[in-house]
Motif scaffolding. Structure first.
Motif, PDB file in Angstrom:
ATOM      1  N   ASP A 191     -12.274  37.712 -56.447  1.00 42.23           N
ATOM      2  CA  ASP A 191     -13.019  38.749 -55.991  1.00 42.23           C
ATOM      3  C   ASP A 191     -12.482  40.042 -55.851  1.00 42.23           C
ATOM      4  O   ASP A 191     -13.114  41.060 -55.847  1.00 42.23           O
ATOM      5  N   HIS A 192     -11.289  40.225 -55.355  1.00 41.23           N
ATOM      6  CA  HIS A 192     -10.452  41.416 -55.021  1.00 41.23           C
ATOM      7  C   HIS A 192      -9.617  41.933 -56.212  1.00 41.23           C
ATOM      8  O   HIS A 192      -9.233  42.857 -56.032  1.00 41.23           O
ATOM      9  N   SER A 193      -9.684  41.466 -57.514  1.00 43.43           N
ATOM     10  CA  SER A 193      -9.159  41.878 -58.637  1.00 43.43           C
ATOM     11  C   SER A 193      -9.663  43.383 -59.013  1.00 43.43           C
ATOM     12  O   SER A 193     -11.000  43.509 -58.776  1.00 43.43           O
ATOM     13  N   PRO A 194      -8.808  44.015 -59.514  1.00 41.58           N
ATOM     14  CA  PRO A 194      -9.463  45.338 -60.162  1.00 41.58           C
ATOM     15  C   PRO A 194     -10.316  45.186 -61.315  1.00 41.58           C
ATOM     16  O   PRO A 194     -10.725  46.345 -61.882  1.00 41.58           O
ATOM     17  N   VAL A 195     -10.689  44.283 -61.819  1.00 41.81           N
ATOM     18  CA  VAL A 195     -11.545  43.900 -62.963  1.00 41.81           C
ATOM     19  C   VAL A 195     -13.008  44.222 -62.658  1.00 41.81           C
ATOM     20  O   VAL A 195     -13.447  44.281 -61.642  1.00 41.81           O
ATOM     21  N   ASP A 196     -13.730  44.423 -63.726  1.00 42.23           N
ATOM     22  CA  ASP A 196     -14.927  44.832 -63.569  1.00 42.23           C
ATOM     23  C   ASP A 196     -15.772  43.843 -63.124  1.00 42.23           C
ATOM     24  O   ASP A 196     -15.465  42.687 -63.505  1.00 42.23           O
ATOM     25  N   ASP A 197     -16.704  44.205 -62.036  1.00 42.60           N
ATOM     26  CA  ASP A 197     -17.189  42.871 -61.518  1.00 42.60           C
ATOM     27  C   ASP A 197     -18.059  42.105 -62.484  1.00 42.60           C
ATOM     28  O   ASP A 197     -18.094  40.789 -62.216  1.00 42.60           O
ATOM     29  N   LYS A 198     -18.680  42.359 -63.539  1.00 43.15           N
ATOM     30  CA  LYS A 198     -19.457  41.653 -64.260  1.00 43.15           C
ATOM     31  C   LYS A 198     -18.187  40.794 -65.238  1.00 43.15           C
ATOM     32  O   LYS A 198     -18.865  39.829 -65.834  1.00 43.15           O
ATOM     33  N   TYR A 199     -17.117  41.041 -65.068  1.00 45.87           N
ATOM     34  CA  TYR A 199     -16.100  40.185 -65.852  1.00 45.87           C
ATOM     35  C   TYR A 199     -15.524  39.191 -64.812  1.00 45.87           C
ATOM     36  O   TYR A 199     -14.477  38.803 -65.205  1.00 45.87           O
ATOM     37  N   LYS A 200     -15.767  39.053 -63.695  1.00 46.41           N
ATOM     38  CA  LYS A 200     -15.295  38.073 -62.856  1.00 46.41           C
ATOM     39  C   LYS A 200     -16.059  36.850 -62.636  1.00 46.41           C
ATOM     40  O   LYS A 200     -17.195  36.928 -62.980  1.00 46.41           O
ATOM     41  N   LYS A 201     -15.283  35.753 -62.365  1.00 54.09           N
ATOM     42  CA  LYS A 201     -15.921  34.548 -62.339  1.00 54.09           C
ATOM     43  C   LYS A 201     -16.774  34.452 -60.958  1.00 54.09           C
ATOM     44  O   LYS A 201     -15.985  34.752 -59.951  1.00 54.09           O
ATOM     45  N   GLU A 202     -17.874  34.152 -60.824  1.00 61.76           N
ATOM     46  CA  GLU A 202     -18.829  34.100 -59.543  1.00 61.76           C
ATOM     47  C   GLU A 202     -18.100  32.933 -58.923  1.00 61.76           C
ATOM     48  O   GLU A 202     -17.957  32.949 -57.739  1.00 61.76           O
ATOM     49  N   GLU A 203     -17.870  31.773 -59.480  1.00 69.37           N
ATOM     50  CA  GLU A 203     -17.288  30.707 -58.814  1.00 69.37           C
ATOM     51  C   GLU A 203     -16.190  30.177 -59.618  1.00 69.37           C
ATOM     52  O   GLU A 203     -16.258  29.705 -60.773  1.00 69.37           O
ATOM     53  N   VAL A 204     -14.935  30.368 -58.835  1.00 67.86           N
ATOM     54  CA  VAL A 204     -13.702  29.601 -59.533  1.00 67.86           C
ATOM     55  C   VAL A 204     -13.475  28.331 -59.138  1.00 67.86           C
ATOM     56  O   VAL A 204     -13.701  27.988 -57.946  1.00 67.86           O
ATOM     57  N   LYS A 205     -13.531  27.534 -60.260  1.00 69.81           N
ATOM     58  CA  LYS A 205     -13.693  25.914 -59.523  1.00 69.81           C
ATOM     59  C   LYS A 205     -12.185  25.212 -60.492  1.00 69.81           C
ATOM     60  O   LYS A 205     -11.895  25.519 -61.695  1.00 69.81           O
TER      61      LYS A 205
END
Ligand code: ZN
Length: 674
Positions: A347-361
């Motif tokens: 959630d806190h990475s500098p990556v564009d929100d749309k390329y972040k995993k919503e749920e890391v599992k």
């Protein structure tokens, strides 16, 4: 994408005063030749394991040693013949063993053992003997013919075949060649294809793949692609009853023993692996991987099989490897804390929100103690591993990621007081921080890289993930490294209690920049480009940040007394640059932007400044160090009473040739030509 190679072998050098450098070297370094040093590693905690776990480790160790010949044959079809000729001479040649030619011969054999064949384990270039064809012929001539295994006879025919393979520099020049525009199969010396062109192989596997299948098997992973007598393309599958059967039967035998002392899900896992080895069915391989990745509780764990595809220029075929390990419970608290916070990091990475995993599992991470290294993990070994490789299994079931701490410990110990940091790191405050925090930062870097870095991020809709082609693995390694570098400096790590000091990260930043821009060039021969993915990635990151931070002098090149140094002036700004590049490389991966990815790698990751290169080689040469390391294994001996194993004892080995000869004698099951 799934292994970490020790950059730290180059950069870690903590200079402890209580131990003299020479003593440290004698204790940890067992052999040195060419550009290689061979170390030993210790297995703390083995003696304290309960008997059933010791037996499990012992049986799995046996299984891990039985596939060595497979790798030799995969690397080149002449490797087993060549190794056996060299070994027969080495053991039984009655002549003078003090001459420079003999020493050159011995060095060549040590290199063949180390590389599991005639190509350098890292650069994949064929290495040339430093003795003549005539001398080689005279050695074979003088050695009793009974010393050579039956299937090498008649010797004159064999010598006619292998002599040019060894001595002609244009023949089988490179094990893996991914140069654009060539037939990469024809250009590569590995033995994964026989009589098949790249176009034929690609068409064969394209026809096999069903694009609509959400759970595709790893097509081509466990076979050689060849032509039959009628000229049809066929897979020679590596299974019981197929290619490499004699070695696989032994592996299956020892896995059966291991299954007999394993319990629950682990037993089921081993049985699935046995079934896969028996059938060669890649669906069984997936079933095994799913069981394996879900087994996060067993104290003892292992890797055994055709796993990584770095050796196939087309990326289908996997080399055989084996590793047995058990969890380091104390150190694993560190990786558990990190993996438990995986969502926070995402959630806190500098990556564009749309390329972040919503749920890391499904991220599981542990610190392990290696008990044995086999196949493609021996003698050179990764320090971190993340498996399985199948994307859909990773997505559905997660992945297991490990940091191999007794190996990183051995690296660090062997580097103590070797003078490397004094030579290349300018400021005393940097050297001081490296001495205090270098090892923990290296380990944390591996944890973050393996467990969070590779697992982070997501693709844009419609992007498959293979768009970056031959730049894919460099960019993937860069993405994982940047994730680790960015978070090493985060106060969150101090808050989580995994890093002892908010300044510690500066040790990693200073060494990373120095290594990426300068000292890793010790692994490159004059005039050559950087080729290996991990090295390209480090160079790309360091050079890009240097360039980008130039106006602010974030990182500078300083010259003192004719020596160049890389100095980080502003650590916080450097962290900002790491974040910026992470964001861009994630975008490139998520969008499959081949053009931008290619430009980054070609601009910053490939070309070497010849002047700086020459200087680095000269300074490094004077230190008399070797840029590559590998390991001898300990030996495990069951203690029997009334036909029962009552204990397993561990013995440390300090004779590299003796271990190689022992393995060639006791764990060699394949014919010379397969
Ligand atoms: Zn990696």
């Amino acid at each position: 994408m799934s292994i970490s190679i020790a950059a730290s072998a180059l950069v870690t050098s903590a200079c402890h005063e209580e131990q003299e450098p020479k003593e440290a070297q004698a204790r940890w370094i067992v052999d040195r030749f060419d550009d290689i040093k061979v170390l030993r590693y210790e297995v703390p905690g083995f003696a304290e394991l309960p008997l059933d776990q010791k037996m499990l480790v012992y049986y799995l160790n046996q299984a891990a040693l039985c596939g060595r010949d497979i790798l030799f044959d995969q690397n080149n079809k002449y490797n087993l013949s060549i190794r056996r000729v060299l070994e027969a001479v080495y053991t039984d040649y009655p002549g003078d063993r003090t001459t420079p030619e003999w020493q050159a011969f011995e060095k060549y054999l040590k290199k063949v053992w180390f590389a599991n064949g005639i190509h350098h384990h890292y650069s994949t270039d064929k290495f040339m003997p430093e003795f003549s064809r005539e001398y080689f012929a005279s050695l074979v001539e003088a050695t009793p013919s009974t010393a050579f295994p039956q299937d090498l006879h008649p010797l004159p025919e064999l010598m006619a075949a292998i002599t040019p393979v060894m001595f002609d520099s244009t023949l089988y020049a490179k094990r893996v060649n991914q140069q654009e525009g060539i037939d990469m199969i024809a250009g590569s010396a590995s033995n994964y294809y026989d009589g098949v062109t790249q176009a034929e192989a690609e068409a064969f596997y394209a026809a096999m793949a069903d694009p609509a299948d959400p759970e595709p098997v790893s097509y081509g992973l466990n076979s050689q692609l060849a032509k039959d007598a009628q000229g049809r393309i066929v897979e020679r599958v590596w299974r019981v009853g197929g290619m490499y059967s004699p070695a696989i039967e032994k592996i299956v035998y020892w896995l059966g023993k291991a299954s007999g002392v394993a319990e629950g899900r682990q037993k089921e896992t081993i049985d699935a692996l046995i079934s896969y080895y028996r059938t060669g069915d890649l669906r069984e391989y997936d079933r095994y991987n799913i069981l394996w990745v879900q087994d996060t509780l067993s104290h003892v764990d292992f890797i055994n099989g055709f796993t990584e595809t770095y050796g196939d220029p087309l990326g289908y075929k996997a080399s055989w490897e084996g590793l047995v390990n058990f969890r380091d419970d104390e150190a694993t608290k560190r990786t558990e804390v990190i993996s438990d916070s995986a969502q926070w990091f995402e959630d806190h990475s500098p990556v564009d929100d749309k390329y972040k995993k919503e749920e890391v599992k499904g991220v599981s991470a542990k610190v392990i103690t290696a008990a044995i290294l086999g196949g493609d993990c021996y003698p050179a070994t990764p320090i971190g591993i993340n498996l399985p490789n199948a994307d859909w299994i990773r997505k559905e079931y997660g992945s297991k990621s490990v940091t191999i701490q007794n190996i990183t410990h051995a690296y660090a110990e062997a580097a103590r007081g070797n003078g490397f940091m004094e030579e290349f790191m300018l400021r005393p405050e940097d050297r001081d921080r490296i001495e205090r925090f270098g090892t923990i930062c290296d380990d944390l870097h591996t944890d973050l890289h393996e467990c969070l870095g590779h697992g982070s991020g997501q693709l844009a809709p419609g992007v498959r993930g293979d768009e970056l082609k031959n730049y894919g693995s460099t960019l993937e390694e860069a993405r994982a490294d940047l994730f680790a570098l960015y978070y090493l400096a985060d106060p969150k790590l101090v808050e989580l209690g995994v890093i002892p000091d908010p300044e510690a990260y500066k040790a990693e930043y200073a060494t990373y920049m120095m290594n990426g821009m300068m000292t890793q060039l010790t692994r490159i021969q004059p005039g050559k480009d950087v080729e290996e993915a991990h090295m390209r990635n480090r160079k790309l990151i360091a050079e890009w940040c240097y360039e980008r931070g130039r106006t602010d002098s974030v990182v500078v090149r300083e010259v003192r007394d004719g020596k160049t140094y890389i100095v980080v002036n502003d650590f916080e700004k450097l962290r900002g640059l790491f974040g910026e590049l992470l964001r861009e490389i994630q975008r490139i991966k998520s969008e499959g932007d081949f053009k931008a990815g290619k430009a980054l790698v070609e601009t910053y990751g490939v070309k070497v400044d010849p002047e700086l290169h020459a200087e680095v080689l000269e300074r490094y040469g004077r230190l008399n160090l070797e840029p590559y390391s590998g390991f001898v294994n300990p030996r495990y001996r069951p203690v029997m009473e009334n036909g029962q194993i009552i204990d397993v004892q561990i013995e440390y080995v300090d004779d590299y040739p003796a271990q190689m000869l022992e393995y060639s004698k006791n764990y060699s099951f394949l014919p010379s030509r397969n």
